[in-house]
Motif scaffolding. Structure first.
Motif, PDB file in Angstrom:
ATOM      1  N   ALA A 103       0.835  -1.220  -0.006  1.00 33.93           N
ATOM      2  CA  ALA A 103       0.008   0.038  -0.095  1.00 33.93           C
ATOM      3  C   ALA A 103       0.812   1.260  -0.051  1.00 33.93           C
ATOM      4  O   ALA A 103       1.603   1.434   0.885  1.00 33.93           O
ATOM      5  N   ASN A 104       0.974   1.998  -1.187  1.00 34.76           N
ATOM      6  CA  ASN A 104       1.570   2.980  -1.525  1.00 34.76           C
ATOM      7  C   ASN A 104       0.724   4.471  -1.137  1.00 34.76           C
ATOM      8  O   ASN A 104      -0.076   4.671  -1.979  1.00 34.76           O
ATOM      9  N   LEU A 105       0.864   5.191   0.207  1.00 35.02           N
ATOM     10  CA  LEU A 105       0.225   6.251   0.336  1.00 35.02           C
ATOM     11  C   LEU A 105       0.809   7.580  -0.393  1.00 35.02           C
ATOM     12  O   LEU A 105       1.917   7.811   0.042  1.00 35.02           O
ATOM     13  N   ARG A 106       0.146   8.071  -1.138  1.00 37.98           N
ATOM     14  CA  ARG A 106       0.723   9.452  -1.704  1.00 37.98           C
ATOM     15  C   ARG A 106      -0.267  10.620  -1.602  1.00 37.98           C
ATOM     16  O   ARG A 106      -1.266  10.910  -2.266  1.00 37.98           O
ATOM     17  N   PRO A 107       0.000  11.484  -0.361  1.00 37.97           N
ATOM     18  CA  PRO A 107      -0.997  12.540  -0.242  1.00 37.97           C
ATOM     19  C   PRO A 107      -0.496  13.523  -1.227  1.00 37.97           C
ATOM     20  O   PRO A 107       0.459  13.625  -1.669  1.00 37.97           O
ATOM     21  N   ALA A 108      -1.618  14.290  -1.808  1.00 39.77           N
ATOM     22  CA  ALA A 108      -1.392  15.317  -2.603  1.00 39.77           C
ATOM     23  C   ALA A 108      -2.296  16.486  -1.911  1.00 39.77           C
ATOM     24  O   ALA A 108      -3.242  16.687  -1.770  1.00 39.77           O
ATOM     25  N   GLN A 109      -1.410  17.520  -1.284  1.00 40.58           N
ATOM     26  CA  GLN A 109      -1.946  18.469  -0.440  1.00 40.58           C
ATOM     27  C   GLN A 109      -1.503  19.692  -0.722  1.00 40.58           C
ATOM     28  O   GLN A 109      -0.150  19.921  -1.200  1.00 40.58           O
ATOM     29  N   CYS A 110      -2.344  20.685  -1.115  1.00 36.33           N
ATOM     30  CA  CYS A 110      -2.037  21.953  -1.255  1.00 36.33           C
ATOM     31  C   CYS A 110      -1.798  23.089  -0.466  1.00 36.33           C
ATOM     32  O   CYS A 110      -2.744  23.333   0.315  1.00 36.33           O
ATOM     33  N   PHE A 111      -0.518  23.523   0.057  1.00 35.59           N
ATOM     34  CA  PHE A 111      -0.299  24.362   1.033  1.00 35.59           C
ATOM     35  C   PHE A 111      -0.762  25.841   0.546  1.00 35.59           C
ATOM     36  O   PHE A 111      -0.450  26.229  -0.576  1.00 35.59           O
ATOM     37  N   ASP A 112      -1.507  26.570   1.626  1.00 39.08           N
ATOM     38  CA  ASP A 112      -2.247  27.690   1.132  1.00 39.08           C
ATOM     39  C   ASP A 112      -0.989  28.957   0.476  1.00 39.08           C
ATOM     40  O   ASP A 112      -1.374  29.277  -0.353  1.00 39.08           O
ATOM     41  N   ALA A 113       0.188  28.789   0.955  1.00 40.02           N
ATOM     42  CA  ALA A 113       0.923  29.613   0.600  1.00 40.02           C
ATOM     43  C   ALA A 113       1.591  29.471  -0.860  1.00 40.02           C
ATOM     44  O   ALA A 113       2.144  30.331  -1.439  1.00 40.02           O
ATOM     45  N   LEU A 114       1.153  28.340  -1.278  1.00 40.21           N
ATOM     46  CA  LEU A 114       1.608  27.864  -2.457  1.00 40.21           C
ATOM     47  C   LEU A 114       0.638  27.704  -3.610  1.00 40.21           C
ATOM     48  O   LEU A 114       0.757  27.268  -4.948  1.00 40.21           O
ATOM     49  N   ALA A 115      -0.738  27.909  -3.314  1.00 38.58           N
ATOM     50  CA  ALA A 115      -1.838  27.688  -4.112  1.00 38.58           C
ATOM     51  C   ALA A 115      -1.694  28.613  -5.407  1.00 38.58           C
ATOM     52  O   ALA A 115      -2.071  28.183  -6.607  1.00 38.58           O
ATOM     53  N   ASP A 116      -0.713  29.652  -5.573  1.00 39.43           N
ATOM     54  CA  ASP A 116      -0.426  30.265  -6.876  1.00 39.43           C
ATOM     55  C   ASP A 116       0.503  29.627  -7.715  1.00 39.43           C
ATOM     56  O   ASP A 116       0.541  29.989  -8.863  1.00 39.43           O
ATOM     57  N   PHE A 117       1.227  28.563  -7.192  1.00 38.46           N
ATOM     58  CA  PHE A 117       2.224  28.058  -8.092  1.00 38.46           C
ATOM     59  C   PHE A 117       1.441  26.862  -8.706  1.00 38.46           C
ATOM     60  O   PHE A 117       2.376  26.210  -9.814  1.00 38.46           O
ATOM     61  N   SER A 118       0.350  26.562  -8.643  1.00 41.57           N
ATOM     62  CA  SER A 118      -0.252  25.313  -9.444  1.00 41.57           C
ATOM     63  C   SER A 118      -0.396  26.084 -10.916  1.00 41.57           C
ATOM     64  O   SER A 118      -0.624  27.125 -10.936  1.00 41.57           O
ATOM     65  N   SER A 119      -0.524  25.119 -11.899  1.00 45.11           N
ATOM     66  CA  SER A 119      -0.729  25.417 -13.140  1.00 45.11           C
ATOM     67  C   SER A 119      -2.112  25.538 -13.288  1.00 45.11           C
ATOM     68  O   SER A 119      -2.782  25.959 -14.442  1.00 45.11           O
ATOM     69  N   LEU A 120      -2.725  25.132 -12.158  1.00 42.79           N
ATOM     70  CA  LEU A 120      -4.389  25.306 -12.397  1.00 42.79           C
ATOM     71  C   LEU A 120      -4.864  26.573 -11.659  1.00 42.79           C
ATOM     72  O   LEU A 120      -4.110  27.010 -10.655  1.00 42.79           O
ATOM     73  N   LYS A 121      -6.019  26.976 -11.960  1.00 44.60           N
ATOM     74  CA  LYS A 121      -6.465  28.171 -11.284  1.00 44.60           C
ATOM     75  C   LYS A 121      -6.536  27.915  -9.655  1.00 44.60           C
ATOM     76  O   LYS A 121      -7.062  27.010  -9.171  1.00 44.60           O
ATOM     77  N   VAL A 124      -9.291  26.285  -7.882  1.00 43.06           N
ATOM     78  CA  VAL A 124      -9.365  24.592  -8.225  1.00 43.06           C
ATOM     79  C   VAL A 124      -8.598  24.014  -7.267  1.00 43.06           C
ATOM     80  O   VAL A 124      -8.908  22.807  -6.734  1.00 43.06           O
ATOM     81  N   VAL A 125      -7.405  24.444  -6.874  1.00 41.59           N
ATOM     82  CA  VAL A 125      -6.456  23.790  -5.912  1.00 41.59           C
ATOM     83  C   VAL A 125      -6.434  24.187  -4.412  1.00 41.59           C
ATOM     84  O   VAL A 125      -5.912  23.399  -3.632  1.00 41.59           O
ATOM     85  N   ALA A 126      -6.745  25.540  -4.076  1.00 39.09           N
ATOM     86  CA  ALA A 126      -6.701  25.604  -2.549  1.00 39.09           C
ATOM     87  C   ALA A 126      -7.354  25.005  -1.530  1.00 39.09           C
ATOM     88  O   ALA A 126      -8.598  24.418  -1.885  1.00 39.09           O
ATOM     89  N   GLY A 127      -6.699  24.543  -0.845  1.00 39.53           N
ATOM     90  CA  GLY A 127      -7.222  23.570   0.276  1.00 39.53           C
ATOM     91  C   GLY A 127      -7.370  22.329  -0.063  1.00 39.53           C
ATOM     92  O   GLY A 127      -7.839  21.276   0.638  1.00 39.53           O
ATOM     93  N   LEU A 128      -6.782  21.734  -1.272  1.00 36.41           N
ATOM     94  CA  LEU A 128      -6.776  20.674  -1.928  1.00 36.41           C
ATOM     95  C   LEU A 128      -6.074  19.610  -0.826  1.00 36.41           C
ATOM     96  O   LEU A 128      -5.042  19.687  -0.184  1.00 36.41           O
ATOM     97  N   ASP A 129      -6.663  18.324  -0.574  1.00 38.62           N
ATOM     98  CA  ASP A 129      -6.179  17.559   0.493  1.00 38.62           C
ATOM     99  C   ASP A 129      -6.481  15.823   0.148  1.00 38.62           C
ATOM    100  O   ASP A 129      -7.492  15.824   0.518  1.00 38.62           O
ATOM    101  N   ILE A 130      -5.821  15.439  -0.918  1.00 35.38           N
ATOM    102  CA  ILE A 130      -6.254  13.975  -1.285  1.00 35.38           C
ATOM    103  C   ILE A 130      -5.205  12.943  -1.005  1.00 35.38           C
ATOM    104  O   ILE A 130      -4.173  13.407  -0.781  1.00 35.38           O
ATOM    105  N   MET A 131      -5.643  11.987  -0.896  1.00 34.05           N
ATOM    106  CA  MET A 131      -4.707  10.774  -0.707  1.00 34.05           C
ATOM    107  C   MET A 131      -4.877   9.617  -1.863  1.00 34.05           C
ATOM    108  O   MET A 131      -5.971   9.077  -2.037  1.00 34.05           O
ATOM    109  N   ILE A 132      -3.989   9.412  -2.424  1.00 33.78           N
ATOM    110  CA  ILE A 132      -3.793   8.502  -3.611  1.00 33.78           C
ATOM    111  C   ILE A 132      -3.089   7.210  -2.913  1.00 33.78           C
ATOM    112  O   ILE A 132      -2.136   7.214  -2.320  1.00 33.78           O
ATOM    113  N   VAL A 133      -3.829   6.167  -2.816  1.00 31.61           N
ATOM    114  CA  VAL A 133      -3.437   4.632  -2.500  1.00 31.61           C
ATOM    115  C   VAL A 133      -3.173   3.779  -3.758  1.00 31.61           C
ATOM    116  O   VAL A 133      -4.072   3.518  -4.310  1.00 31.61           O
ATOM    117  N   ARG A 134      -1.743   3.674  -4.057  1.00 33.23           N
ATOM    118  CA  ARG A 134      -1.399   2.793  -5.054  1.00 33.23           C
ATOM    119  C   ARG A 134      -0.922   1.528  -4.592  1.00 33.23           C
ATOM    120  O   ARG A 134      -0.091   1.507  -3.870  1.00 33.23           O
TER     121      ARG A 134
END
Ligand code: IPM
Ligand code: MG
Length: 366
Positions: A103-121, A124-134
């Motif tokens: 079980a490979n846990l890969r969180p994708a979390q967007c830090f507030d301070a970095l929301a501007d760095f995403s290539s998405l608006k 769309v990403v502010a507050g993102l907190d998901i976990m991929i289990v691969r």
């Protein structure tokens, strides 16, 4: 009671640089009475250079004995010419396979301070907190038959996608357990429309879901999942998927957050005699040979990987949160490594300055 043991495998490229910063964090915990028995060894190209193999049997045996393994990164252009069987990546794949880290846990979390760095608006990403289990120890990465064979007057490259019911069952259970501790929402991704392994995957995950009636389970074809991840990632909480789809989807999810240099991962297996899962922690990023040795690398992903070790291997959830908060604080203060630049007039700090800033923030947290 003896100290918890940790095997550090810095590996190649930026691996040793980012690991040096993790060492500072480990030392900081030492000053607070949380001491680890740390040993260090070679993996990947570094092991090949020294021993002619990307992972020696002795290192493999050590990895099986410790409470957790922390790995930097493996690979580099220098090793591209090597035979497949001794490529740096084989060292990592052997660790995953022989430790049975399914079980490979890969969180994708967007830090507030970095929301501007995403290539998405931003919204769309502010507050993102998901976990991929691969799923990490089976599927097309390991399935037989495999190889390049002669057929008539040409060669054929072969890999096999293969999943047993028990392999799907155990990774699905890990994902449901995580979903229970998060927002009770799980999306399973496969290609049941084209692949029999996907049909079985969907059946088994649905069956396991009966043991977790509180979790809202959905299914998505992996290609549609990739599209939805880019369109509106916040619809997801936990995603469970196979080895190859998980490799692709987790890179895509990682980029939503602005930088690959931020994301940690945990690879967990069955519980050992002491009740802790077999575990290996590593940043999602690679060895970044283009910037290796220049002090430009971002050590945050590796430091957050150690935080995951605190949480999942050492029952130190509060201390893990402390590390995560220290990282947040440093980012909120505007401290940026070169991969995070974008704002006008901000001068990047070096790898080591970022590590120092995080240790300072840790110090201020007590
Ligand atoms: C990853 C990497 C590895 C993989 C490589 C380095 C073998 O891409 O951890 O995502 O393909 O699993
Ligand atoms: Mg990958």
């Amino acid at each position: 009671m003896s100290n918890p043991s940790l095997l550090i495998l810095p590996g190649d490229g930026i691996g040793p640089e980012v690991m040096a910063e993790v060492r500072k964090v480990i030392d900081w915990f030492g000053t607070r009475g949380l001491t680890f028995d740390v040993s260090e060894d070679l993996v990947g190209g570094a092991a090949y250079d020294a021993h002619g193999t990307p992972l020696t049997d002795a290192t493999m045996a050590k990895a099986q004995e410790v409470d957790a393994v922390l790995l930097g990164a493996v690979g580099g252009p220098k090793y591209d010419v090597l035979d497949f069987s001794v490529k740096p990546e084989r060292g990592l794949l052997r660790l995953r396979k022989e430790m049975d880290l399914y079980a490979n846990l890969r969180p994708a979390q967007c830090f507030d301070a970095l929301a501007d760095f995403s290539s998405l608006k931003k919204d769309v990403v502010a507050g993102l907190d998901i976990m991929i289990v691969r799923e990490l120890t089976s599927g097309i990465y390991f399935g037989e038959p495999r190889g390049i064979i002669e057929e008539g007057n040409e060669r054929v490259g072969i890999n096999t996608q293969r999943y047993t019911e028990s392999e799907i069952d155990r990774v699905a259970r890990s994902a449901f357990e995580l979903a229970m501790r998060r927002n009770k929402k799980l999306c399973s991704m496969e290609k049941a429309n084209v692949m029999e392994s996907g049909v079985l995957w969907r059946e088994v995950v649905t069956e396991v879901g009966k043991d977790y009636p509180e979790v809202a389970l959905s299914h998505m074809y992996a290609d549609a999942g990739a599209m939805q991840l880019c369109r509106w990632p916040k619809q997801f909480d936990v995603i469970v998927t196979d080895n190859l789809f998980g490799d692709l989807l987790s890179d895509a999810a990682a980029m939503l957050t602005g930088s690959l240099g931020m994301l940690p991962s945990a690879s967990l297996g069955a519980p050992m005699a002491n009740g802790r899962p077999k575990a290996l922690y590593e940043p999602v990023h690679g060895s970044a040979p283009d910037i290796a040795g220049q002090g430009k690398a971002n050590p945050i992903a590796c430091i957050l990987s150690f935080a995951m070790a605190l949480r999942y291997s050492f029952d130190q959830g509060d201390e893990a949160t402390r590390v995560e908060k220290a990282v947040e604080k440093v980012l909120a203060d505007g401290v940026r490594t070169a991969d995070l630049l974008g704002e006008e007039g901000v001068t990047p700090v070096s790898t080591s300055e970022m590590g120092d800033a995080i240790v300072k923030a840790l110090g201020a947290s007590v």
